[in-house]
Design a protein around this motif. Structure first.
Motif, PDB file in Angstrom:
ATOM      1  N   ALA A 251      -2.282   3.395  10.673  1.00  0.00           N
ATOM      2  CA  ALA A 251      -3.827   2.654  10.752  1.00  0.00           C
ATOM      3  C   ALA A 251      -4.644   3.739  10.261  1.00  0.00           C
ATOM      4  CB  ALA A 251      -4.076   3.556  12.092  1.00  0.00           C
ATOM      5  N   GLN A 252      -3.689   4.383   8.607  1.00  0.00           N
ATOM      6  CA  GLN A 252      -4.956   4.996   7.948  1.00  0.00           C
ATOM      7  C   GLN A 252      -5.050   4.143   6.608  1.00  0.00           C
ATOM      8  OE1 GLN A 252      -2.905   8.953   6.296  1.00  0.00           O
ATOM      9  NE2 GLN A 252      -4.653   8.438   4.640  1.00  0.00           N
ATOM     10  N   TYR A 253      -3.682   3.453   6.477  1.00  0.00           N
ATOM     11  CA  TYR A 253      -3.284   2.179   5.128  1.00  0.00           C
ATOM     12  C   TYR A 253      -5.233   1.527   5.685  1.00  0.00           C
ATOM     13  CZ  TYR A 253       1.084   4.253   3.635  1.00  0.00           C
ATOM     14  OH  TYR A 253       1.730   5.380   2.993  1.00  0.00           O
ATOM     15  N   ASP A 254      -4.414   1.124   7.114  1.00  0.00           N
ATOM     16  CA  ASP A 254      -5.270  -0.358   7.308  1.00  0.00           C
ATOM     17  C   ASP A 254      -7.168  -0.060   7.045  1.00  0.00           C
ATOM     18  OD1 ASP A 254      -6.465  -2.273   8.613  1.00  0.00           O
ATOM     19  OD2 ASP A 254      -5.603  -1.945  11.092  1.00  0.00           O
ATOM     20  N   LEU A 255      -7.157   1.260   7.500  1.00  0.00           N
ATOM     21  CA  LEU A 255      -8.649   1.836   7.285  1.00  0.00           C
ATOM     22  C   LEU A 255      -9.172   1.675   5.672  1.00  0.00           C
ATOM     23  CD1 LEU A 255     -11.697   2.689   8.286  1.00  0.00           C
ATOM     24  CD2 LEU A 255     -10.411   5.571   8.325  1.00  0.00           C
ATOM     25  N   LEU A 256      -8.577   2.702   5.256  1.00  0.00           N
ATOM     26  CA  LEU A 256      -8.383   2.311   3.736  1.00  0.00           C
ATOM     27  C   LEU A 256      -8.498   0.589   2.947  1.00  0.00           C
ATOM     28  CD1 LEU A 256      -5.581   5.039   2.772  1.00  0.00           C
ATOM     29  CD2 LEU A 256      -8.120   5.045   2.745  1.00  0.00           C
ATOM     30  N   LEU A 257      -7.919   0.059   3.347  1.00  0.00           N
ATOM     31  CA  LEU A 257      -8.030  -1.405   3.225  1.00  0.00           C
ATOM     32  C   LEU A 257      -9.106  -1.968   3.507  1.00  0.00           C
ATOM     33  CD1 LEU A 257      -4.937  -3.234   3.966  1.00  0.00           C
ATOM     34  CD2 LEU A 257      -5.750  -2.987   1.807  1.00  0.00           C
ATOM     35  N   GLU A 258     -10.214  -1.409   4.231  1.00  0.00           N
ATOM     36  CA  GLU A 258     -11.215  -2.058   5.171  1.00  0.00           C
ATOM     37  C   GLU A 258     -12.082  -1.019   4.247  1.00  0.00           C
ATOM     38  OE1 GLU A 258     -12.277  -1.161   8.864  1.00  0.00           O
ATOM     39  OE2 GLU A 258     -10.801  -2.236   9.695  1.00  0.00           O
TER      40      GLU A 258
ATOM     41  N   PRO B  36       5.337   2.258   6.061  1.00  0.00           N
ATOM     42  CA  PRO B  36       5.265   3.092   7.048  1.00  0.00           C
ATOM     43  C   PRO B  36       5.515   3.389   7.821  1.00  0.00           C
ATOM     44  CG  PRO B  36       3.218   1.779   6.740  1.00  0.00           C
ATOM     45  CD  PRO B  36       5.045   0.945   5.314  1.00  0.00           C
ATOM     46  N   ASP B  37       6.034   4.675   7.865  1.00  0.00           N
ATOM     47  CA  ASP B  37       6.762   5.182   9.032  1.00  0.00           C
ATOM     48  C   ASP B  37       6.446   5.907  10.660  1.00  0.00           C
ATOM     49  OD1 ASP B  37       6.539   7.292   8.283  1.00  0.00           O
ATOM     50  OD2 ASP B  37       8.783   8.247   7.181  1.00  0.00           O
TER      51      ASP B  37
ATOM     52  N   ILE C  39       0.947  -1.140  -0.122  1.00  0.00           N
ATOM     53  CA  ILE C  39       0.044  -0.002   0.661  1.00  0.00           C
ATOM     54  C   ILE C  39       1.094   0.859  -0.214  1.00  0.00           C
ATOM     55  CG2 ILE C  39      -1.936   1.166   1.581  1.00  0.00           C
ATOM     56  CD1 ILE C  39      -3.026  -1.874   2.273  1.00  0.00           C
ATOM     57  N   ASP C  40       2.216   1.314   0.662  1.00  0.00           N
ATOM     58  CA  ASP C  40       3.014   2.241   0.944  1.00  0.00           C
ATOM     59  C   ASP C  40       2.998   2.494  -0.541  1.00  0.00           C
ATOM     60  OD1 ASP C  40       3.943   4.291   3.140  1.00  0.00           O
ATOM     61  OD2 ASP C  40       5.888   3.404   2.092  1.00  0.00           O
ATOM     62  N   HIS C  41       3.705   1.491  -1.279  1.00  0.00           N
ATOM     63  CA  HIS C  41       4.176   1.568  -2.871  1.00  0.00           C
ATOM     64  C   HIS C  41       3.773   2.443  -3.498  1.00  0.00           C
ATOM     65  CE1 HIS C  41       6.203   1.022  -6.391  1.00  0.00           C
ATOM     66  NE2 HIS C  41       4.916   0.322  -7.088  1.00  0.00           N
TER      67      HIS C  41
END
Length: 817
Positions: A541-548, A534-535, A521-523
């Protein structure tokens, strides 16, 4: 002579009124009718016998390994509900073949009991759209695919993107882009044998039109379990039938009468029927070990009958009456057969100490079968012989065969007597040499251990290993013990380091994790390198939300609901528990350093199989140790003589050591199916030595010299031992052709044990007795033998016409010295 025999028979009955013998001979017709009725009733549950294969079933329900495995399965999903259809084509990524894949996938949607299905056409990739994360299908529909003028370039680019996706490479597409797989996940609640069989039967019909074009390889644990059961059912029926046929032929060659064949084979079939009925009524089923119970009982049950029929025929050839012959047979061999049955059952019951459940169940049901065989023999055989008005179980033509065996046994006895020291030293030397092979034994089991490498099931599984990725998961669960603990960027980085370490093992093909997902996702979102992460916690947490929101990847397969635990899934080859345990030991120390504040657990079907190793070694050690302890106590109570106890144990130890040494030299690993060979070997050796020593003790109590006692025992009891050994070799030998490698090894190694035990009991044991010259005295604990001995001496001295039993005329006694 008739007057004398009549008087002698009356005299015997007066001195040998035994309530147990009277009971066994009192109502023969009633007993036979009762056995027939029980047999009919046993058919009802026996007809419902089923077979199954379940890796979890190898452990007790409360075992820590299985409890944790089931907990993880409930949390993240199971890895054993997937049927895999794999195939390859050099031009896979062309419109024509991709359309075929889609048509095949659509056809398979008709299958019942499926929870979900995935193929190349159901895969999505992450893309950034207007600064937000989205997912789209890798492949477009047919109309777009066929109408593109640049379809070849388009599909090659698509294939490259798929190969860059770690969640797709190795699972849905091979590294060369020519192999693919379709995954069918069965609803866990409907994953039963009958439903799986229905799915597979329907699936085979749906796939038939595609087999002309593609070499379809079907695998996965549900498919393997079902085909395993189908093969096992066919094997049980085939090998029980073949073993029965060979035993019938041997019985005919031995006895040359219908009675001599029907009596033993009927007894053993009744025994198998009763044991299968007990198996079903107690919730059991056929698995790889319990499936061998029938051939084992076939041999053991027939051996009991052969011993008793041979003894009965000997007595009848001495012109003794039917009733007296029956009573003497039950008195002399009944107790010996009971003792051998008890010791054999004890040997199998020691497997109850095992934590490997198939070994435990095998031990319990086989022990029950041995006792049932004795009971059925004692009620059916005397009852039939008592009712029979004319005829004997042995025809005169069989005397030629008996004479040849008797001549061989006379030569064996002569060798043991004249060269006792050499025989003992040579035997012990050979045993010691073979024992060196034990140092090369190792405990090693695989998930697909029971099936031979050349079988179609294994070859289809190996297709995945070669063209895609191995199907056995090695899973690592990292528990942070705090909500949203997996959002820690340092933890995600350490998980990535763990995956890099896993890739250094040749046995592991690839791995995926939450870190893999975050890197992808970061890529996409920041155009960073593929291995970047992600650093910050907030970004994760934001990526996790986007995945959902996108629903592109099911996070439930990687993280738990509260994001406390995360799972790393590595695809491992079926390298065997020996190697997997080496890797685990290395991994555990690495994990302790990498995750000092988190709790980490290794699990998965690969670990389940590997955990059997320690249990097998422990079970085998306890089983053999307890068996030797119990048998030593029984021998001590029976003989009350330290020399005879030692003499009785040495011949039982030799087959075990030689078999174990041979396995070591031949590179045969110890696993559940081969571990029980030692129990079988011990039971066979103990049976023969007890029959031999019981007869030797009786001959000595009758006043025979050591030389005469050993000679009579070797010739008379040796004959029965040879006959039963031939039957055992026939029964177990047929397993040597089995397509199940475990059954094949059991058959061949047990035959080796039988031959070794035969030599140990008929050559080494007599030589040992000659060399050690034990003193046998009459003990009160065994008054029946003493009574028989005193009665025999009484008849010899009071009636000049009567000769001692050992010197009476019989086919064996007519052999030259």
């Amino acid at each position: 002579m008739d007057l004398f025999n009549s008087a002698s028979n009356v005299d015997f009955q007066r001195h040998h009124t035994n309530p147990i013998i009277d009971f066994l001979l009192a109502r023969p017709k009633t007993y036979l009718m009762l056995m027939a009725l029980l047999g009919i009733l046993a058919l009802v549950p026996a007809w419902q016998i089923e077979a199954d294969f379940d890796l979890e079933g190898f452990y007790p329900e409360d075992a820590e390994t299985i409890v944790e495995f089931q907990r993880i399965s409930r949390e993240f999903g199971r890895d054993d509900t997937m049927i895999i259809i794999a195939f390859r084509h050099d031009s896979l990524f062309t419109p024509r073949h991709l359309i075929k894949v889609k048509q095949m996938t659509a056809a398979l949607e008709e299958l019942p009991y499926l929870e979900e299905m995935h193929s190349l056409w159901s895969l999505n990739e992450f893309v950034r759209v207007d600064g937000s994360l989205a997912s789209r299908s890798y492949l477009t529909d047919n109309s777009v695919l066929e109408s593109r003028p640049d379809s070849e370039q388009y599909l090659q680019a698509t294939m490259k993107r798929m190969l860059d996706d770690p969640f797709i490479k190795g699972r849905f597409i091979g590294s060369e882009g020519t192999a693919t797989a379709i995954y069918l996940r069965i609803d866990d609640e409907k994953n039963t044998f009958s439903n799986r069989r229905e799915i597979i039967s329907h699936m085979e019909k749906l796939l038939e039109p595609y087999r002309a074009k593609y070499d379809l390889n079907i695998t996965g644990l549900p498919y393997f379990r079902t085909q395993y059961v189908e093969t096992l059912n066919r094997e049980i029926l085939f090998y029980v039938s073949l073993a029965s046929l060979l035993i019938i032929i041997i019985l005919w060659l031995l006895f040359r009468t219908v009675l001599g064949v029907l009596l033993p084979i009927t007894i053993v079939w009744l025994t198998i029927l009763f044991v299968v009925a007990v198996l079903v009524m107690t919730g059991g089923f056929f698995e790889i070990l319990s499936s061998t119970i029938a051939p084992i009982l076939l041999c053991v049950g027939v051996a009991d009958s052969v011993h008793m029929l041979s003894k009965y025929q000997d007595l009848r050839l001495e012109n003794k009456s039917k009733d007296r012959s029956l009573r003497e047979t039950i008195l002399i061999l009944g107790s010996a057969t009971l003792l051998t049955s008890v010791t054999t059952a004890i040997g199998f019951l020691t497997l109850m100490t095992s934590n490997v459940m198939p070994m435990r169940r095998f031990g319990i049901y086989t022990a029950i079968g041995v006792i049932v065989a004795f009971v059925v023999t004692m009620f059916v055989l005397p009852s039939v012989l008592k009712i029979l008005k004319n005829g004997t179980p042995v025809e005169d033509k069989s005397r030629i065969f008996f004479r040849k065996i008797g001549s061989l046994l006379s030569s064996t006895n002569r060798t043991a007597r004249l060269h006792s020291r050499k025989v003992v030293i040579i035997t012990l030397t050979v045993t010691i040499i073979f024992s060196l092979g034990i140092t090369q034994l190792r405990t090693n089991s695989r998930v697909f251990d029971d099936i031979g490498e050349r079988s179609e099931l294994i070859q289809q599984s190996r297709f995945l290993d070669k063209h895609l990725a191995p199907q056995f998961p090695l899973e690592i669960i990292v528990d942070t013990d705090r909500e949203d603990g997996i959002y820690d960027p340092d933890l995600v980085r350490r998980i990535q380091m763990l995956q890099e370490h896993l890739n250094t093992y040749e046995e592991i093909e690839q791995s995926v994790s939450f870190a893999t997902l975050m890197s992808r996702i970061d890529h996409v979102m920041r155009d960073t390198p593929l291995d970047s992460l992600p650093d910050s916690r907030s970004l994760i947490a934001q990526y996790d939300l986007l995945l959902e929101m996108t629903g592109g990847v099911s996070l439930s397969a990687l993280n738990d609901f509260e994001n406390r635990q995360t799972r790393i899934i590595a695809q491992a080859y079926d390298a065997g528990s020996y190697r997997i345990n080496q890797m685990r030991n290395d991994l555990e120390s690495y994990l302790d350093e990498l995750f000092p504040e988190e709790s980490v657990m290794l699990t998965g079907s690969t670990i389940l199989s590997a955990d059997l190793t320690g249990n097998i070694v422990k079970a085998l050690t306890w089983s053999i140790g307890l068996a030797f302890l119990f048998i030593s106590v029984i021998m001590a109570l029976l003989f009350r003589n330290a020399k005879l106890v030692l003499i009785s144990l040495l011949p039982n130890l030799i087959p075990l050591l030689i078999t174990a040494g041979f396995m070591g030299f031949a590179g045969i690993d110890i696993r559940p199916s081969t571990a029980v060979i030692f129990t079988i070997a011990f039971g066979i050796a103990v049976d023969d030595s007890i029959h031999y020593l019981a007869r030797f003790r009786m001959e000595t109590l009758r006043g025979a010299s050591l030389h005469q006692a050993v000679k009579n025992t070797t010739i008379h009891t040796g004959r029965a031992i040879v006959l039963t050994s031939l039957i055992l070799i026939a029964g177990f030998g047929v397993l040597g052709t089995s397509s199940f490698e475990s059954n094949m090894l059991m058959g061949l190694l047990t035959c080796l044990t039988i031959i070794t035990a035969l030599v140990a009991d008929l050559l080494f044991l007599p030589a040992l007795i000659y060399w050690m010259n034990p003193d046998i005295t009459i003990r009160g604990a065994f008054s029946s033998d003493a009574q028989l001995s005193s009665d025999t001496l009484y008849r010899v001295t009071s009636m000049n016409q009567e000769q001692p039993f050992a010197l009476r005329s019989s086919p064996i006694d007519q052999n030259p010295r």
